[in-house]
Write an enzyme that holds these catalytic residues in place. Structure first.
Site, PDB file in Angstrom:
ATOM      1  N   ASP A 115      48.769 101.266  41.952  1.00  0.00           N
ATOM      2  CA  ASP A 115      48.435 101.368  43.375  1.00  0.00           C
ATOM      3  C   ASP A 115      48.838 100.065  44.036  1.00  0.00           C
ATOM      4  OD1 ASP A 115      47.331 103.940  43.274  1.00  0.00           O
ATOM      5  OD2 ASP A 115      45.323 103.198  42.825  1.00  0.00           O
ATOM      6  N   ASP A 129      49.636 109.367  46.112  1.00  0.00           N
ATOM      7  CA  ASP A 129      48.358 109.676  46.759  1.00  0.00           C
ATOM      8  C   ASP A 129      48.577 110.142  48.194  1.00  0.00           C
ATOM      9  OD1 ASP A 129      47.067 108.762  44.436  1.00  0.00           O
ATOM     10  OD2 ASP A 129      46.844 106.734  45.239  1.00  0.00           O
TER      11      ASP A 129
END
EC number: 3.4.23.36
Length: 185
Positions: A115, A129
């Protein structure tokens, strides 16, 4: 075809950005992009959004596999372009994060997701995402407007919602064997 194309674009964008982050940044590094709104912040997440479920990484691997297979099986029935786009986004995002779960450290099926997109007071996330969230929002909107995956429109039954002032059922007092307003004289 559109579903496959959108999924491939989302997957490729996710994997290329993760490759860029892992090859140019050190885990934990922060790079301001549009201060104070956006920064790159490289972390590896073993859980879901907001690091929920860090101890059960394998569950996310199974869920992403089931979602991906389900979309692939269902894809033959999709005829609406918007549904193809929505499901393509969800599939591409699920496969992007599934790739991390399967092939990144610490082990097969329990890998940590890369991330790096950081907004103030929000979870740190990635392109996969974003694709999943956008796809799910589009699915919800398509469902609300009544567009079916096969391209047909669902209509609300107006008579079921209309009540006579006395509250005695559908306006016009017609029974279940009546064909509708055009059958009335």
């Amino acid at each position: 075809m559109l579903l496959a194309l959108v999924a491939a674009i989302a997957y490729t964008a996710d994997q290329l950005t993760k490759l860029w982050v892992t090859s140019t940044m050190v885990e934990g590094e922060r790079i301001p992009v549009l201060p104070p709104l956006l920064q790159w912040y490289y972390i590896r997440n073993s859980g879901a959004a907001f690091s929920i479920g860090e101890g059960v990484t394998w569950v996310f691997t199974i869920v992403m596999t089931v979602v991906s297979v389900g979309i692939l099986v269902y894809a033959r029935k999709v005829r609406a372009l918007w549904w193809g786009t929505a499901l393509g986004l969800v599939l591409g995002g699920a496969l992007g994060n599934l790739t991390d779960r399967l092939f990144r450290e610490p082990s097969f099926g329990m890998g940590h997701v890369v991330d790096f997109i950081s907004l103030p007071n929000f979870a740190i996330f990635n392109v996969a995402d974003s694709a999943v969230v956008c796809g799910v929002i589009l699915v919800c909107l398509l469902t609300l407007v009544g567009l079916s995956p096969d391209g047909t429109r669902q209509r609300r039954q107006a008579g079921a919602a209309e009540e006579t002032p006395g509250g005695e059922g559908p306006a016009g007092g017609g029974g279940p064997d009546e064909d509708g307003p055009e059958a009335r004289s």
